[in-house]
Design a protein around this motif. Structure first.
Motif, mmCIF file in Angstrom:
data_model
loop_
_atom_site.group_PDB
_atom_site.id
_atom_site.type_symbol
_atom_site.label_atom_id
_atom_site.label_comp_id
_atom_site.label_asym_id
_atom_site.label_seq_id
_atom_site.Cartn_x
_atom_site.Cartn_y
_atom_site.Cartn_z
ATOM 1 N N SER A 1 4.426 -4.725 -6.913
ATOM 2 C CA SER A 1 5.107 -4.276 -5.711
ATOM 3 C C SER A 1 6.385 -3.530 -6.015
ATOM 4 O O SER A 1 6.932 -2.861 -5.180
ATOM 5 C CB SER A 1 5.418 -5.474 -4.809
ATOM 6 O OG SER A 1 6.290 -6.367 -5.454
ATOM 7 N N ALA B 1 2.633 2.736 -4.832
ATOM 8 C CA ALA B 1 1.180 2.605 -4.905
ATOM 9 C C ALA B 1 0.511 3.971 -4.966
ATOM 10 O O ALA B 1 -0.638 4.118 -4.614
ATOM 11 C CB ALA B 1 0.672 1.843 -3.702
ATOM 12 N N HIS C 1 5.976 1.419 -2.244
ATOM 13 C CA HIS C 1 4.685 0.729 -2.353
ATOM 14 C C HIS C 1 4.111 0.461 -0.964
ATOM 15 O O HIS C 1 2.932 0.729 -0.694
ATOM 16 C CB HIS C 1 4.881 -0.590 -3.105
ATOM 17 C CG HIS C 1 3.710 -1.522 -3.041
ATOM 18 N ND1 HIS C 1 2.656 -1.458 -3.916
ATOM 19 C CD2 HIS C 1 3.425 -2.541 -2.190
ATOM 20 C CE1 HIS C 1 1.777 -2.396 -3.609
ATOM 21 N NE2 HIS C 1 2.217 -3.063 -2.563
ATOM 22 N N TYR C 2 4.930 -0.070 -0.068
ATOM 23 C CA TYR C 2 4.456 -0.366 1.281
ATOM 24 C C TYR C 2 4.030 0.913 2.004
ATOM 25 O O TYR C 2 2.933 0.988 2.576
ATOM 26 C CB TYR C 2 5.529 -1.089 2.093
ATOM 27 C CG TYR C 2 5.168 -1.153 3.561
ATOM 28 C CD1 TYR C 2 4.198 -2.040 4.007
ATOM 29 C CD2 TYR C 2 5.751 -0.290 4.488
ATOM 30 C CE1 TYR C 2 3.814 -2.078 5.342
ATOM 31 C CE2 TYR C 2 5.374 -0.317 5.825
ATOM 32 C CZ TYR C 2 4.403 -1.210 6.239
ATOM 33 O OH TYR C 2 4.024 -1.226 7.562
ATOM 34 N N HIS D 1 0.779 2.418 0.817
ATOM 35 C CA HIS D 1 -0.403 1.635 1.149
ATOM 36 C C HIS D 1 -0.715 1.672 2.647
ATOM 37 O O HIS D 1 -1.878 1.609 3.041
ATOM 38 C CB HIS D 1 -0.208 0.174 0.715
ATOM 39 C CG HIS D 1 -0.709 -0.112 -0.661
ATOM 40 N ND1 HIS D 1 -0.002 0.211 -1.797
ATOM 41 C CD2 HIS D 1 -1.859 -0.672 -1.088
ATOM 42 C CE1 HIS D 1 -0.687 -0.160 -2.862
ATOM 43 N NE2 HIS D 1 -1.825 -0.695 -2.465
ATOM 44 N N LEU E 1 0.502 -5.504 5.219
ATOM 45 C CA LEU E 1 -0.551 -4.992 4.346
ATOM 46 C C LEU E 1 -1.741 -5.944 4.334
ATOM 47 O O LEU E 1 -2.897 -5.511 4.364
ATOM 48 C CB LEU E 1 -0.003 -4.796 2.926
ATOM 49 C CG LEU E 1 1.021 -3.670 2.760
ATOM 50 C CD1 LEU E 1 1.527 -3.630 1.325
ATOM 51 C CD2 LEU E 1 0.434 -2.324 3.150
ATOM 52 N N ASP F 1 -5.566 -5.115 5.778
ATOM 53 C CA ASP F 1 -6.754 -5.349 4.963
ATOM 54 C C ASP F 1 -7.778 -6.192 5.718
ATOM 55 O O ASP F 1 -8.988 -5.970 5.616
ATOM 56 C CB ASP F 1 -6.363 -6.070 3.660
ATOM 57 C CG ASP F 1 -5.709 -5.141 2.662
ATOM 58 O OD1 ASP F 1 -5.824 -3.912 2.837
ATOM 59 O OD2 ASP F 1 -5.071 -5.637 1.713
#
Length: 684
Positions: A360, A364, A412-413, A416, A663, A667
């Motif tokens: 993290s 990403a 990263h967030y 994604h 996240l 998913d």
């Protein structure tokens, strides 16, 4: 609380100090030798039952819990045919989503401690029912089972009668062999655990005996989120809205080798205002003149500290325990642990990430070899591949949130979440709030594209709606950015643009560029003092029904802060019509329940009420977009939620989601706004 009568305490089997689990360092063991139990979020408890049914409940450190959880006493006794029994297990309280919730258990304990001397102390906690979940059997009749293999103890445990499974039941367990026979892996089981909201798994060696008071490799715990017991060693006074309470806690733990008390960081989030006030009341009598640690903590870390005797134990959730420096990062408070003693609190172990889990701290997006610039070290900048474009990012280790959440983690967030975020931004002029030095430092709105923006970034120039332009004059055109691709989001994250705001209309870039009529209706529900998002949910349910009566379909999202927002997809040719309609509806609800709702922005009218902000429909206004981060103490997110979640919300924490939470939700659930455009209807 109804207390079961005790008969002969002398017949109750003795307390057995519980066996403890070691951390698994991020990797669960696999193979036929192992089984896996749910890791529970509650109070570790021994249930000791005499042949006559007399029951005693004892905490992990030997405290008698029987009076506090009296509704559990006597549940099993009548079904045991005169056999003495000692069970090892956990007391839990479930939330409305059917998940063990330590916060609710702590609330129940606080309520018990407060009211146990009251004349009405025997009144049951009907809103917070408890359950004892057994995972081991240590004695059956006169026979000690401590040296019996784990598998055999389990078989005898599941053979016990469970006459009231609502109050006493057995923890689910899975052997590796059973999983393998079903063509499932340990990773599949972990995914199931995450979806069910459990805390994690405990791997147990099936042939191992029970070793009281020992922490061995026979039991290995794998939490989904890391939790740690901590010793409260000091505190900082709160500021701003927390004045008069605790602002943050300074934490310690014992080095398992030397036994020294070591500073391990601090925590300042996750506490309600009431909890902050209660902690100050508990800490002030424990004051001492200097810190209790074996070595001086870093001076910068302990500014304004007030030191206390290290006797109180609490629990925090955290992301990482650093190898260098030995600090907890990204902490949040979970509550005091009266059932645990300071001498037993040891340093957490650094956790290794599984090879399949993305780091993290890094974006990403696909990375190319680090690009070294003149007079810059390789750690300062990094070149990444974001879709079809290469971008150079800088200072990814820089914390942007008070809890330590870094720019790399923001990137990263955002990278994604891009697939579900970008559709909400399509065609809408973007306004961001930037936090160049992180949340808590200077922040500013930015509408105009900043100097130095990449030439591939599309923009649209529109007349000002009254806001000041970059040069301070009114009425000058504003050049807005448009975010159409992943690279635009990553570029914005690199500028510390944490919040993304958009209007309720899209634009035709022309030439000439023009604003299209509004295509969304929004209600921003803002809780006033003495209210919370729970109250917003009740108002939202009323609004949903009113909108449905008018042929509109409402979608709900948290604001990522304190409130809730409702959106409807609409058709209208009149830019002023959405505000007028929203205002009429807000005023009607305020007339019907003036003690709970206001349609007036004035702060004097908002105490104890939810403000329905209808003005967000004004073309000059913007609203936080779904899936945007917020600039708050933690990296919370404006998160789409289901109407079932809105209806079930009874505590603010139930609708509070961080970047990691969101996240995981996407998913599992996908974009809860995915069908939004298909519900478009004419605005009444």
């Amino acid at each position: 609380m109804t207390r079961k009568p005790r008969r002969d305490d002398s017949l109750v089997p003795g307390w057995i100090e519980p066996m403890l689990a070691k951390p698994d360092s991020g990797r669960l063991p696999e193979g036929e030798a192992w089984s896996y139990d749910y890791k529970l979020d509650g109070y570790r408890t021994s249930m000791q039952i005499a042949p006559d049914g007399t029951t005693r409940l004892t905490s992990r450190n030997g405290i008698d819990f029987t009076d506090e959880f009296a509704e559990l006493a006597g549940v099993l006794g009548p079904a045991l045919d005169g056999q003495a029994v000692v069970l090892d297990g956990e007391i839990v309280v479930y939330n409305d989503a059917g998940q063990p919730d330590f916060g609710l258990l702590q609330e129940r304990r606080d309520r018990y401690q407060t009211h146990r001397s009251s004349p009405r102390r025997d009144e049951p906690f009907e809103d917070l029912p408890i359950r004892f979940l057994a995972f081991d059997l240590l004695q059956l009749g006169d026979e000690s089972l401590l040296r019996t293999p784990c598998d055999d103890r389990r078989q005898q445990l599941v053979a016990l009668p469970m006459p009231d499974p609502y109050r006493v039941a057995i923890v689910r367990s899975f052997t590796f062999t059973e999983l393998d026979a079903d063509r499932r892996t340990v990773e599949d089981l972990l995914a199931h655990v995450a979806a069910a909201g459990h805390e994690g798994l405990v791997a147990k060696n099936r042939r191992a005996p029970y070793t009281p008071g020992k922490r061995t490799d026979a039991w290995l715990k794998h939490p989904r989120t890391h939790t740690s017991e901590v010793i409260l060693c000091g505190w900082r006074a709160g500021q701003g809205r927390f004045t008069g309470t605790v602002g943050g806690l300074l934490l310690g733990a014992h080095d398992p080798g030397a036994g020294d008390l070591v500073y391990i960081g601090d925590v300042g989030t996750g506490m309600s205002t009431a909890e902050r006030a209660r902690l100050r009341t508990l800490l002030e009598p424990l004051a001492r003149p200097r810190h209790p640690f074996a070595e001086d903590p870093p001076r910068a870390d302990v500014a304004r500290a007030r030191w206390v005797e290290p006797v109180l134990v609490g629990e925090v959730v955290y992301r990482q325990f650093t190898r260098s420096g030995g600090r907890l990062r990204h902490t949040a408070w979970r509550g005091l642990r009266d059932d645990k003693q300071a001498r037993d609190v040891l340093l957490p172990q650094p956790h290794h990430r599984p090879a399949t889990e993305p780091r993290s701290a890094q974006p990403a997006v696909a990375t190319e070899p680090t690009e070294v610039h003149p007079q810059k070290t390789p750690s300062t900048k990094i070149t990444v591949q974001a879709g079809a474009r290469q971008l150079t990012l800088s200072n990814l280790d820089k914390p942007l949130y008070p809890d330590g959440f870094t720019k790399g983690e923001v990137t990263h967030y955002i990278s994604h979440i891009a697939p579900v975020l970008l559709p909400h931004l399509a065609g809408r002029p973007i306004t961001v709030i930037r936090f160049p030095d992180g949340v808590g430092s200077e922040q500013f709105f930015e509408k105009n594209v900043p100097r130095g923006a990449p030439n591939w970034l599309p923009t649209v120039t529109l007349p000002s709606t009254g806001a000041r332009s970059r040069h301070g004059a009114r009425g000058e055109p504003i050049e807005y950015p448009l975010f159409k691709e992943l690279a635009a989001l990553v570029w914005a994250a690199n500028m510390a643009a944490l919040e993304i705001h958009v209007p309720q209309y899209t634009v035709d870039v022309g030439p000439p560029p023009v604003r299209r009529p509004p295509d969304r209706l929004v209600f921003d529900l803002d809780p006033g003092p003495e209210t919370s998002i729970v109250d917003c949910c009740r108002v939202a349910e009323r609004l949903q029904h009113e909108l449905a009566d008018d042929g509109l379909t409402a979608y709900a999202t948290t604001s990522g802060s304190k409130g809730l927002q409702l959106y409807c997809a609409i058709d209208t040719e009149d830019p002023a019509a959405p505000s007028a309609y929203a205002k009429r509806l807000a005023q009607r609800l305020a007339r019907e329940t003036p003690d709970r709702v206001t349609a007036v922005m004035a702060k004097a009218q908002r105490t104890g009420r939810v403000f329905i902000d209808w003005s967000q429909n004004n073309p000059a206004k913007t609203t936080i977009t779904p899936y945007s981060l917020r600039g708050r103490d933690q990296p919370t997110v404006a998160t789409p939620v289901t109407w079932a979640e809105v209806g079930a919300c009874r505590r603010a924490e139930q609708l509070r989601f961080t970047a990691d939470d969101v996240l995981g939700r996407v998913d599992e659930l996908g974009d809860l706004f995915a069908g939004f455009e298909t519900t478009r209807a004419e605005l009444p």
